[in-house]
Enzyme design. Structure first.
Site, PDB file in Angstrom:
ATOM      1  N   HIS A 157     -33.249   8.356  -5.237  1.00 53.94           N
ATOM      2  CA  HIS A 157     -32.727   7.811  -6.498  1.00 53.94           C
ATOM      3  C   HIS A 157     -32.495   8.926  -7.520  1.00 53.94           C
ATOM      4  O   HIS A 157     -33.107   9.993  -7.429  1.00 53.94           O
ATOM      5  CB  HIS A 157     -33.749   6.841  -7.114  1.00 53.94           C
ATOM      6  CG  HIS A 157     -33.902   5.551  -6.391  1.00 53.94           C
ATOM      7  ND1 HIS A 157     -35.122   5.033  -6.057  1.00 53.94           N
ATOM      8  CD2 HIS A 157     -32.983   4.646  -5.964  1.00 53.94           C
ATOM      9  CE1 HIS A 157     -34.969   3.866  -5.446  1.00 53.94           C
ATOM     10  NE2 HIS A 157     -33.676   3.614  -5.370  1.00 53.94           N
ATOM     11  N   CYS A 244     -41.450   3.965 -10.661  1.00 51.68           N
ATOM     12  CA  CYS A 244     -41.009   2.762  -9.940  1.00 51.68           C
ATOM     13  C   CYS A 244     -42.022   1.632  -9.972  1.00 51.68           C
ATOM     14  O   CYS A 244     -41.668   0.492  -9.691  1.00 51.68           O
ATOM     15  CB  CYS A 244     -40.661   3.113  -8.512  1.00 51.68           C
ATOM     16  SG  CYS A 244     -41.922   4.045  -7.679  1.00 51.68           S
TER      17      CYS A 244
HETATM   18  C1  CIR Z   1     -37.441   1.983  -1.037  1.00 49.80           C
HETATM   19  O1  CIR Z   1     -37.016   2.740  -0.171  1.00 49.80           O
HETATM   20  O2  CIR Z   1     -36.709   1.208  -1.628  1.00 49.80           O
HETATM   21  C2  CIR Z   1     -38.922   2.003  -1.341  1.00 49.80           C
HETATM   22  N1  CIR Z   1     -39.657   2.284  -0.154  1.00 49.80           N
HETATM   23  C3  CIR Z   1     -39.239   3.013  -2.412  1.00 49.80           C
HETATM   24  C4  CIR Z   1     -38.619   2.689  -3.740  1.00 49.80           C
HETATM   25  C5  CIR Z   1     -39.061   3.610  -4.828  1.00 49.80           C
HETATM   26  N2  CIR Z   1     -38.412   3.257  -6.026  1.00 49.80           N
HETATM   27  C6  CIR Z   1     -38.246   4.063  -7.038  1.00 49.80           C
HETATM   28  O3  CIR Z   1     -38.636   5.215  -6.989  1.00 49.80           O
HETATM   29  N3  CIR Z   1     -37.612   3.578  -8.077  1.00 49.80           N
END
Ligand code: CIR
Length: 250
Positions: A157, A244
């Site tokens: 991201h 997140c």
């Molecule tokens: C994903 O791949 O969507 C999750 N395992 C990790 C998301 C992390 N989100 C973020 O850093 N905003």
């Protein structure tokens, strides 16, 4: 606004890191500690229950964009994560009157959205596309926000690559995003040896970051920031970090 770790977190999505065993109970303890730290920093925390069938649902940031004046429900890029939006939307409607929704063919993860004052930077990543960025720009224009698309490479991201330390300064990983796209800001780079260190959470005037990036933390301390740390090793194995795991309402 936070959500407890799913017992199914080991089945999370992974894109740029390899799969390692995740201890769900340890992840839950680390997350509880993260929530406690937010409270210590003065936050009032709305704590949602864990979702046994949604492995990545602790990463609430990806499902909603919170602005002072409105919220935007996202349409996550990973199919497995779409039901997380339905699971949180009732709570979102309790805290914001105006709620917009990203529609197909748009896809957007909140981790790709970095707001600095009225400027909103959106990563065009594997998860977030131009159709969503265009919709977001239309939703936000009446409220005076300007939306900028930013290209990222080699990371999940935009906020894996850059976050704001205050309204004038960003912390940035130059391998994953071009410095030139943030030329309007003072730029502090992460330490070379700490690839994932750019994801820092701002809570009021405090910063919170994972405890395994001491060199980058020292740079921030030297620059005069107050920087707390938290052990999120199990959440890092799920490709998550500190921004997140919460949605900041103010
Ligand atoms: C994903 O791949 O969507 C999750 N395992 C990790 C998301 C992390 N989100 C973020 O850093 N905003």
């Amino acid at each position: 606004l936070c959500r407890a770790v799913s017992p199914a977190i080991a089945d999370c999505e992974l894109s740029f890191i390899g799969r390692e065993p995740i201890d769900a109970a340890k992840a839950q303890r680390q997350h509880a500690n993260y929530v406690a730290l937010l409270r210590q920093l003065g936050a009032e925390v709305i704590a949602l229950p864990s979702e046994p069938d949604l492995p990545d649902s602790v990463f609430v940031e990806d499902t909603v964009l919170m602005f002072d004046d409105l919220a935007v429900l996202t349409r996550p890029g990973a199919l497995s994560r779409r039901p997380e939006v339905a699971a949180i939307q009732q709570t979102v409607r309790q805290v914001r009157e105006i709620v917009h929704e990203i529609q197909a063919p748009g896809t957007l993860d909140g981790g790709d959205v970095l707001r600095i004052g009225k400027q909103v930077y959106v990563g065009r990543s594997a998860r977030s596309n131009q159709a969503a960025i265009d919709q977001l720009a239309d939703f936000l224009r009446p409220f005076g926000y300007q939306v900028h698309a930013v290209v990222t490479r080699g990371c999940l991201h935009l906020k894996s690559a850059v976050t704001a330390l205050d309204d004038e300064t960003v912390l940035l990983q130059p391998r994953w995003v071009d410095r030139g796209q943030f030329a309007d800001y003072r730029i502090i780079e992460v330490d070379d040896t700490e690839e994932h260190a750019a994801n820092v959470l701002r809570v009021g005037d405090d910063l919170l970051m994972p405890d395994n990036f001491p060199r980058t933390r020292q740079r921030l301390l030297d620059a005069g920031y107050r920087v707390g740390t938290v052990d999120v090793s199990e959440l890092q194995k799920a490709e998550g970090a500190v921004t997140c795991c919460s949605l900041l309402l103010a």
